[in-house]
Design a protein around this motif. Structure first.
Motif, PDB file in Angstrom:
ATOM      1  N   ASP A 129      38.508  41.900  38.849  1.00 16.45           N
ATOM      2  CA  ASP A 129      38.865  40.486  38.916  1.00 16.45           C
ATOM      3  C   ASP A 129      37.779  39.630  39.556  1.00 16.45           C
ATOM      4  N   GLY A 157      44.866  36.661  35.654  1.00 18.08           N
ATOM      5  CA  GLY A 157      44.928  37.380  36.926  1.00 18.08           C
ATOM      6  C   GLY A 157      43.716  37.128  37.795  1.00 18.08           C
ATOM      7  N   ALA A 158      42.533  37.073  37.174  1.00 19.55           N
ATOM      8  CA  ALA A 158      41.319  36.809  37.944  1.00 19.55           C
ATOM      9  C   ALA A 158      41.319  35.392  38.498  1.00 19.55           C
ATOM     10  N   GLU A 162      41.691  34.908  42.542  1.00 19.50           N
ATOM     11  CA  GLU A 162      40.634  34.301  43.340  1.00 19.50           C
ATOM     12  C   GLU A 162      41.205  33.210  44.250  1.00 19.50           C
ATOM     13  N   THR A 171      43.371  40.094  49.050  1.00 19.32           N
ATOM     14  CA  THR A 171      43.595  40.116  47.608  1.00 19.32           C
ATOM     15  C   THR A 171      45.090  40.126  47.311  1.00 19.32           C
ATOM     16  N   PRO A 255      42.956  45.091  37.801  1.00 20.36           N
ATOM     17  CA  PRO A 255      42.872  43.673  37.463  1.00 20.36           C
ATOM     18  C   PRO A 255      44.272  43.128  37.171  1.00 20.36           C
ATOM     19  N   SER A 257      45.571  40.868  35.406  1.00 13.47           N
ATOM     20  CA  SER A 257      46.053  40.506  34.076  1.00 13.47           C
ATOM     21  C   SER A 257      46.702  41.666  33.347  1.00 13.47           C
TER      22      SER A 257
END
Length: 383
Positions: A129, A157-158, A162, A171, A255, A257
């Protein structure tokens, strides 16, 4: 007929019968799992087909978007995140290329237009990510933000992750572990520990019928289309959907997503913690938070998929797909055909997982229609 294993509570025998047909006809050569909680009790825990038992860990792909949405909802509920605040206020680099006004709400409702990267993402980037976010910071939107909606399949998702990292210093995967997975002992992981690798069963590719193969050949995806960009099919090499979950790098880094790994039982238990009391604890989301995240923010023609779709905030409002569910039902599907949701109005939590990819099954494989209906009817009679 494929043998079906596991248990159902009294009153849910019809669900077992329905699943037996599914295991024989739909999840061929791959296996499937079904788990259902009702008012916090595990009332259905079934599996069948080749190579899968109740403890097999499967790649559940975009089901991780539901876990991501849950983390964000908790942070909004805590007052840590503001849905209408600009993403760039947390993440200044994101303001490039006309993205300075995009809000967290617009990202969560698939309205930002930031659906991928020019030239595509590398396999190393798609597994991480932070690397995706670094590419997207300078990326132009593919349509004017908030003027349309389209599924941000491999990058939402990334983007959201973030924001979470910049706002909290942690995270989303770490927050999920501490606030959701560990407290409820969920067998669904955003970051699969290496010691659990022996339980993982590789994702298996679609076995198309001749008619399905002909359809795919007659309807190729244009490399410059929004669909290709959103699913990284314009990259070199193009996105490998089966290889994605089968990559240890993806399983380890998770990740948001689509990198979550688990059992149907584990994901149903996560949604049970949303649907009502679980283990004597109150629901994770307060009614106001749940209502806001379940409320439809985007509806109509999806400019990425070209089909009709509806999105809440991170979650998908599933009454639009399964009419027997209440308007508060929220969840997310996964590429092989998996489906999972919470329906707080009825106290139901549901998770169906399959190992082999189904035909165009991203919104949830067709057998979910029969399974969900059987579950709702059994729960109604049991109430």
């Amino acid at each position: 007929m494929t043998d079906v294993h596991g248990t159902v509570e009294s009153g849910f025998e019809s669900v077992r019968e329905m699943f037996a047909g599914v295991a024989a006809d739909e999840a061929r050569d791959g296996g499937a799992q079904l788990a259902v909680h009702h008012h916090g009790r595990l009332v259905v825990d079934l599996w069948g087909g080749d190579g899968v038992d109740g403890d097999s860990l499967l790649g559940l792909y975009s089901s991780s978007k539901g876990a991501m949405a849950l983390v964000v909802a908790l942070l909004v509920q805590d007052g840590v995140l503001d849905l209408d605040r600009e993403v760039a206020s947390w993440w200044p680099e994101f303001a490039a290329e006309g993205k300075e006004k995009i809000t967290l709400r617009q990202v969560l409702s698939h309205r930002s237009g930031v659906i991928g990267a020019d030239g595509g993402l590398t396999p190393e980037e798609i597994a991480d990510d932070r690397l995706i976010a670094a590419r997207l910071a300078g990326q132009r939107p593919f349509w004017e933000p908030d003027t349309a909606h389209g599924y941000h399949g491999t990058v939402i998702g990334a983007l959201v992750g973030e924001v979470v990292l910049r706002a909290t210093g942690r995270t989303a995967q770490e927050l999920y572990e501490d606030r959701v997975r560990a407290p409820y002992a969920l067998d669904y992981y955003l970051g699969l520990p290496e010691e659990l690798e022996p339980r993982f069963r590789t994702a298996l590719p679609l076995l198309p019928t001749p008619a399905q193969q002909a359809f795919l050949a007659e309807n190729p995806i244009a490399p410059d289309s929004f669909l290709a960009i959103a699913f990284n099919l314009h990259a070199d090499p193009p996105f490998d959907d089966v290889g994605y979950a089968n990559s240890r790098a993806v399983r380890a880094q998770a990740p948001l997503s689509g990198g979550g790994i688990g059992t149907a039982r584990g994901l149903s238990r996560m949604y049970a913690a949303i649907a009502g009391e679980l283990d004597g604890r109150p629901p994770l989301l307060a009614p106001g938070t749940l209502a806001e995240f379940a409320r439809i923010h985007s509806k109509g023609t999806d400019v990425v998929t070209g089909s009709e779709s509806a999105f809440g905030l991170g979650f998908v409002p599933l009454a639009t797909r399964y009419p027997s569910l209440s308007p508060t039902a929220i969840g997310h599907s996964g590429a092989p055909g998996s489906q999972a949701f919470a329906d707080p109005a009825t106290g139901l939590a549901y998770s169906y997982a399959r190992r082999r990819f189904g035909f165009l099954a991203g919104p949830g494989a067709p057998e979910n229609d029969r399974l969900v209906q059987a579950v709702v009817e059994a729960a109604t009679k049991a109430a």
